[in-house]
Design a protein around this motif. Structure first.
Motif, PDB file in Angstrom:
ATOM      1  N   GLY A  52       2.818   7.080   9.074  1.00  0.00           N
ATOM      2  CA  GLY A  52       2.907   8.526   9.230  1.00  0.00           C
ATOM      3  C   GLY A  52       3.479   8.930  10.574  1.00  0.00           C
ATOM      4  O   GLY A  52       4.213   9.914  10.680  1.00  0.00           O
ATOM      5  N   ARG A  53       3.158   8.180  11.616  1.00  0.00           N
ATOM      6  CA  ARG A  53       3.709   8.480  12.948  1.00  0.00           C
ATOM      7  C   ARG A  53       5.183   8.130  13.037  1.00  0.00           C
ATOM      8  O   ARG A  53       5.949   8.801  13.722  1.00  0.00           O
ATOM      9  N   ILE A  54       5.583   7.068  12.343  1.00  0.00           N
ATOM     10  CA  ILE A  54       6.970   6.600  12.404  1.00  0.00           C
ATOM     11  C   ILE A  54       7.879   7.471  11.533  1.00  0.00           C
ATOM     12  O   ILE A  54       8.956   7.870  11.943  1.00  0.00           O
ATOM     13  N   GLY A  55       7.450   7.767  10.316  1.00  0.00           N
ATOM     14  CA  GLY A  55       8.251   8.565   9.402  1.00  0.00           C
ATOM     15  C   GLY A  55       9.388   7.775   8.788  1.00  0.00           C
ATOM     16  O   GLY A  55       9.488   6.564   8.942  1.00  0.00           O
ATOM     17  N   GLY A  56      10.237   8.462   8.062  1.00  0.00           N
ATOM     18  CA  GLY A  56      11.384   7.833   7.419  1.00  0.00           C
ATOM     19  C   GLY A  56      11.173   7.657   5.928  1.00  0.00           C
ATOM     20  O   GLY A  56      10.060   7.808   5.409  1.00  0.00           O
ATOM     21  N   GLY A  57      12.232   7.345   5.249  1.00  0.00           N
ATOM     22  CA  GLY A  57      12.222   7.251   3.793  1.00  0.00           C
ATOM     23  C   GLY A  57      11.326   6.164   3.237  1.00  0.00           C
ATOM     24  O   GLY A  57      10.577   6.383   2.284  1.00  0.00           O
ATOM     25  N   ARG A  58      11.406   4.952   3.815  1.00  0.00           N
ATOM     26  CA  ARG A  58      10.571   3.860   3.306  1.00  0.00           C
ATOM     27  C   ARG A  58       9.103   4.134   3.574  1.00  0.00           C
ATOM     28  O   ARG A  58       8.251   3.836   2.740  1.00  0.00           O
ATOM     29  N   ALA A  59       8.799   4.714   4.735  1.00  0.00           N
ATOM     30  CA  ALA A  59       7.411   5.052   5.050  1.00  0.00           C
ATOM     31  C   ALA A  59       6.889   6.105   4.082  1.00  0.00           C
ATOM     32  O   ALA A  59       5.772   5.990   3.557  1.00  0.00           O
ATOM     33  N   THR A  60       7.691   7.110   3.810  1.00  0.00           N
ATOM     34  CA  THR A  60       7.284   8.172   2.889  1.00  0.00           C
ATOM     35  C   THR A  60       7.006   7.619   1.500  1.00  0.00           C
ATOM     36  O   THR A  60       5.974   7.931   0.897  1.00  0.00           O
ATOM     37  N   ALA A  61       7.888   6.779   0.996  1.00  0.00           N
ATOM     38  CA  ALA A  61       7.704   6.213  -0.346  1.00  0.00           C
ATOM     39  C   ALA A  61       6.425   5.382  -0.423  1.00  0.00           C
ATOM     40  O   ALA A  61       5.667   5.486  -1.399  1.00  0.00           O
ATOM     41  N   ALA A  62       6.173   4.573   0.590  1.00  0.00           N
ATOM     42  CA  ALA A  62       4.968   3.733   0.593  1.00  0.00           C
ATOM     43  C   ALA A  62       3.708   4.588   0.685  1.00  0.00           C
ATOM     44  O   ALA A  62       2.702   4.303   0.024  1.00  0.00           O
ATOM     45  N   LEU A  63       3.753   5.642   1.480  1.00  0.00           N
ATOM     46  CA  LEU A  63       2.598   6.524   1.617  1.00  0.00           C
ATOM     47  C   LEU A  63       2.318   7.292   0.325  1.00  0.00           C
ATOM     48  O   LEU A  63       1.161   7.471  -0.064  1.00  0.00           O
ATOM     49  N   VAL A  64       3.356   7.741  -0.340  1.00  0.00           N
ATOM     50  CA  VAL A  64       3.177   8.443  -1.619  1.00  0.00           C
ATOM     51  C   VAL A  64       2.535   7.494  -2.637  1.00  0.00           C
ATOM     52  O   VAL A  64       1.601   7.875  -3.360  1.00  0.00           O
ATOM     53  N   ASP A  65       3.013   6.265  -2.683  1.00  0.00           N
ATOM     54  CA  ASP A  65       2.425   5.285  -3.606  1.00  0.00           C
ATOM     55  C   ASP A  65       0.956   5.035  -3.277  1.00  0.00           C
ATOM     56  O   ASP A  65       0.111   4.974  -4.176  1.00  0.00           O
TER      57      ASP A  65
END
Length: 108
Positions: free
Chosen positions: A55-68
């Protein structure tokens, strides 16, 4: 890498938390390691720490993993951490402005 190799869940959780503060936090390897920890680590504390760091880093891959994780993790604490990380995530960087607006670029 301590995040993936340490026997102690406490050590892995500390490593996950520290990665977001490292100077190389946006590197592909760091994000990949955090996504792997969020997805596969058996210890909920490690997955919570990985979610916060992503969450602190952000970005597309982080967002996808967090949503999952928010939708599918079996532990409520991890789902809540993923949800909070998504809310707190930095906004994406705006695209650079074009020198000439698209509407004015063709002949009139």
């Amino acid at each position: 890498m301590v995040l993936l190799d340490a026997a102690s869940p406490d050590d892995r959780a500390r490593a996950a938390g520290a990665l977001a503060c490292s100077g190389r936090s946006t590197s592909g390897m760091v994000v990949q390691a955090l996504v792997a920890a969020l997805t596969f680590d058996p210890a909920p504390a490690v997955r919570v720490a990985a979610a916060r760091s992503l969450g602190r880093i952000g970005g597309g891959r982080a967002t996808a993993a967090l949503v999952d994780a928010e939708r599918f993790d079996l532990t409520a604490e991890v789902r809540v951490a993923a949800s909070r990380a998504l809310i707190a995530m930095p906004p994406p960087r705006p695209l650079p402005r074009r020198a000439i607006p698209l509407a004015a670029s063709g002949p009139r």
